[in-house]
Design an enzyme around this catalytic site. Sequence first.
Site, PDB file in Angstrom:
ATOM      1  N   HIS A   3     -59.872  26.563  31.020  1.00 58.44           N
ATOM      2  CA  HIS A   3     -58.477  27.064  31.030  1.00 58.44           C
ATOM      3  C   HIS A   3     -57.803  26.811  29.669  1.00 58.44           C
ATOM      4  O   HIS A   3     -56.750  26.172  29.594  1.00 58.44           O
ATOM      5  CB  HIS A   3     -57.674  26.401  32.172  1.00 58.44           C
ATOM      6  CG  HIS A   3     -56.448  27.187  32.556  1.00 58.44           C
ATOM      7  ND1 HIS A   3     -55.961  27.250  33.830  1.00 58.44           N
ATOM      8  CD2 HIS A   3     -55.589  27.936  31.806  1.00 58.44           C
ATOM      9  CE1 HIS A   3     -54.862  27.995  33.854  1.00 58.44           C
ATOM     10  NE2 HIS A   3     -54.621  28.425  32.634  1.00 58.44           N
ATOM     11  N   ARG A   8     -56.270  34.056  36.724  1.00 57.04           N
ATOM     12  CA  ARG A   8     -56.259  32.931  37.654  1.00 57.04           C
ATOM     13  C   ARG A   8     -57.549  32.929  38.463  1.00 57.04           C
ATOM     14  O   ARG A   8     -58.087  33.992  38.796  1.00 57.04           O
ATOM     15  CB  ARG A   8     -55.070  33.037  38.626  1.00 57.04           C
ATOM     16  CG  ARG A   8     -53.729  32.676  38.013  1.00 57.04           C
ATOM     17  CD  ARG A   8     -53.616  31.199  37.621  1.00 57.04           C
ATOM     18  NE  ARG A   8     -52.344  30.873  37.037  1.00 57.04           N
ATOM     19  CZ  ARG A   8     -52.089  30.788  35.723  1.00 57.04           C
ATOM     20  NH1 ARG A   8     -53.049  31.013  34.855  1.00 57.04           N
ATOM     21  NH2 ARG A   8     -50.888  30.458  35.283  1.00 57.04           N
TER      22      ARG A   8
HETATM   23  P1  NDP Z   1     -46.779  40.027  32.803  1.00 64.10           P
HETATM   24  O1  NDP Z   1     -45.914  39.733  33.960  1.00 64.10           O
HETATM   25  O2  NDP Z   1     -46.133  40.301  31.482  1.00 64.10           O
HETATM   26  O3  NDP Z   1     -47.705  41.293  33.102  1.00 64.10           O
HETATM   27  C1  NDP Z   1     -48.347  41.487  34.309  1.00 64.10           C
HETATM   28  C2  NDP Z   1     -49.067  42.834  34.290  1.00 64.10           C
HETATM   29  O4  NDP Z   1     -49.850  42.940  35.474  1.00 64.10           O
HETATM   30  C3  NDP Z   1     -48.100  44.029  34.284  1.00 64.10           C
HETATM   31  O5  NDP Z   1     -48.601  45.049  33.467  1.00 64.10           O
HETATM   32  C4  NDP Z   1     -48.101  44.479  35.750  1.00 64.10           C
HETATM   33  O6  NDP Z   1     -47.857  45.874  35.939  1.00 64.10           O
HETATM   34  C5  NDP Z   1     -49.528  44.167  36.138  1.00 64.10           C
HETATM   35  N1  NDP Z   1     -49.631  44.026  37.597  1.00 64.10           N
HETATM   36  C6  NDP Z   1     -48.997  43.145  38.407  1.00 64.10           C
HETATM   37  N2  NDP Z   1     -49.325  43.353  39.696  1.00 64.10           N
HETATM   38  C7  NDP Z   1     -50.169  44.402  39.694  1.00 64.10           C
HETATM   39  C8  NDP Z   1     -50.839  45.115  40.712  1.00 64.10           C
HETATM   40  N3  NDP Z   1     -50.697  44.797  42.020  1.00 64.10           N
HETATM   41  N4  NDP Z   1     -51.626  46.162  40.359  1.00 64.10           N
HETATM   42  C9  NDP Z   1     -51.758  46.509  39.058  1.00 64.10           C
HETATM   43  N5  NDP Z   1     -51.151  45.874  38.039  1.00 64.10           N
HETATM   44  C10 NDP Z   1     -50.367  44.828  38.352  1.00 64.10           C
HETATM   45  O7  NDP Z   1     -47.806  38.817  32.690  1.00 64.10           O
HETATM   46  P2  NDP Z   1     -48.401  38.143  31.367  1.00 64.10           P
HETATM   47  O8  NDP Z   1     -49.087  39.180  30.584  1.00 64.10           O
HETATM   48  O9  NDP Z   1     -47.352  37.331  30.709  1.00 64.10           O
HETATM   49  O10 NDP Z   1     -49.451  37.100  32.001  1.00 64.10           O
HETATM   50  C11 NDP Z   1     -50.498  37.510  32.842  1.00 64.10           C
HETATM   51  C12 NDP Z   1     -51.201  36.286  33.437  1.00 64.10           C
HETATM   52  O11 NDP Z   1     -52.036  35.654  32.477  1.00 64.10           O
HETATM   53  C13 NDP Z   1     -50.298  35.134  33.878  1.00 64.10           C
HETATM   54  O12 NDP Z   1     -49.685  35.413  35.110  1.00 64.10           O
HETATM   55  C14 NDP Z   1     -51.267  33.977  33.957  1.00 64.10           C
HETATM   56  O13 NDP Z   1     -51.828  33.910  35.243  1.00 64.10           O
HETATM   57  C15 NDP Z   1     -52.361  34.352  32.951  1.00 64.10           C
HETATM   58  N6  NDP Z   1     -52.409  33.421  31.811  1.00 64.10           N
HETATM   59  C16 NDP Z   1     -53.573  32.717  31.561  1.00 64.10           C
HETATM   60  C17 NDP Z   1     -53.671  31.868  30.491  1.00 64.10           C
HETATM   61  C18 NDP Z   1     -54.937  31.150  30.186  1.00 64.10           C
HETATM   62  O14 NDP Z   1     -54.969  30.288  29.293  1.00 64.10           O
HETATM   63  N7  NDP Z   1     -56.026  31.456  30.847  1.00 64.10           N
HETATM   64  C19 NDP Z   1     -52.556  31.660  29.566  1.00 64.10           C
HETATM   65  C20 NDP Z   1     -51.387  32.447  29.903  1.00 64.10           C
HETATM   66  C21 NDP Z   1     -51.323  33.280  30.993  1.00 64.10           C
HETATM   67  P3  NDP Z   1     -46.452  46.553  35.549  1.00 64.10           P
HETATM   68  O15 NDP Z   1     -46.415  46.521  34.020  1.00 64.10           O
HETATM   69  O16 NDP Z   1     -46.564  47.903  36.077  1.00 64.10           O
HETATM   70  O17 NDP Z   1     -45.380  45.708  36.157  1.00 64.10           O
HETATM   71  C1  OXD Z   2     -50.148  30.103  31.640  1.00 67.90           C
HETATM   72  C2  OXD Z   2     -51.447  29.417  31.593  1.00 67.90           C
HETATM   73  O1  OXD Z   2     -49.843  30.732  32.659  1.00 67.90           O
HETATM   74  O2  OXD Z   2     -51.671  28.622  30.666  1.00 67.90           O
HETATM   75  O3  OXD Z   2     -49.408  30.044  30.638  1.00 67.90           O
HETATM   76  O4  OXD Z   2     -52.293  29.641  32.450  1.00 67.90           O
END
Ligand code: NDP
Ligand code: OXD
Length: 309
Positions: A272, A224
């Site tokens: 994006h 993000r």
């Molecule tokens: P998940 O919820 O599956 O994973 C999040 C990960 O981040 C987990 O491993 C979590 O740790 C870690 N995390 C969260 N908070 C912290 C912190 N404070 N310190 C360290 N690690 C942290 O998310 P997704 O993989 O499904 O998606 C990630 C992001 O990707 C989405 O939220 C979205 O913003 C972005 N995205 C972007 C897209 C694009 O086209 N650019 C498309 C899709 C998504 P733990 O495992 O320990 O809980």
């Molecule tokens: C998502 C994205 O969160 O597209 O899926 O950013």
Amino acid sequence: MSVLIVCPGKDPENWVKALENQHRGMNIYVYPEDHDKEEVEFALTWNHPRGLFKNYPNLKVIASMGAGVDHILSDDALPEGVKITKVVDDTLTEDMGDFVLSQVMNHIRGLHHYVKCQKEKEWDKFQYKRPQDTKVGVMGLGVLGNAVADKLHKNFFKVYGWSRTEKSCENVTSFYGKEQLEEFLQNSEILVCLLPLTEDTENILNADLFDMLPEGAYVINVARGEHLVEHDLMEMIDNGHLAGASLDVFREEPLPEEHPFWEHSKINITPHIASVTKPESVVPQIADNYDRMMEDEPLKNRVELDKGY
Ligand code: NDP
Ligand code: OXD
């Protein structure tokens, strides 16, 4: 009972068609068309107008159209007790892996550099690195980060990962928590951000963090825009500490025409599109959760509100 689709600025047509095909007889409204608010129990949304859902007295579930849920949770007027779900989808995951791998490969082979050279008619050879000699750090080892790490490993990169809680991943040297952040960063010649946007992760890509990366590191942000302190990134690239960045997400989207990122020779911009939800692929899990809600069964891919992801 009805489903309300709210996605201003996005074409809802494919979602409506896919939902109708998946779940014959489902009553679907697309915001802002005329509808009875009392009838709506389930909303499917992307970037809804703030405060909208508080007007739906029977709303039980808000489903994100994507993996991120920050666009929902940032609304401080959500109805009490409403459940939130996110998307977990093989196509979305695969697409993210492909995108990050291509950005990492572009960087180590200097392909962004050659696009610029061609414009200037410059024959400027770039000393490239090989995957075996390149350390990539993935921030966030969730659904997407984990798949990205795996793909990079399969392509012979040395992969490091960082998450909130401890992980044991076979092919990733993993770190967790604030205490281990520095050690993780010291190993990240290329840093990929795949964290969710939460209070803890907002502005995490800042000068202090960049300082802990090795000299000449490269930053890829596909999470993000609010993770990144934009001014700090520009400064760290301009003073030579960072080699550059690939950015897919921004604080303001579309990125405003006058934004300095557009003109920066070491910043690569994509709009994006790292991984875009494919409605036909995702709708079965949305319809399944609708049925689960109706049957009072546990939802799939439910977000933990206290964690914020
Ligand atoms: P998940 O919820 O599956 O994973 C999040 C990960 O981040 C987990 O491993 C979590 O740790 C870690 N995390 C969260 N908070 C912290 C912190 N404070 N310190 C360290 N690690 C942290 O998310 P997704 O993989 O499904 O998606 C990630 C992001 O990707 C989405 O939220 C979205 O913003 C972005 N995205 C972007 C897209 C694009 O086209 N650019 C498309 C899709 C998504 P733990 O495992 O320990 O809980
Ligand atoms: C998502 C994205 O969160 O597209 O899926 O950013």
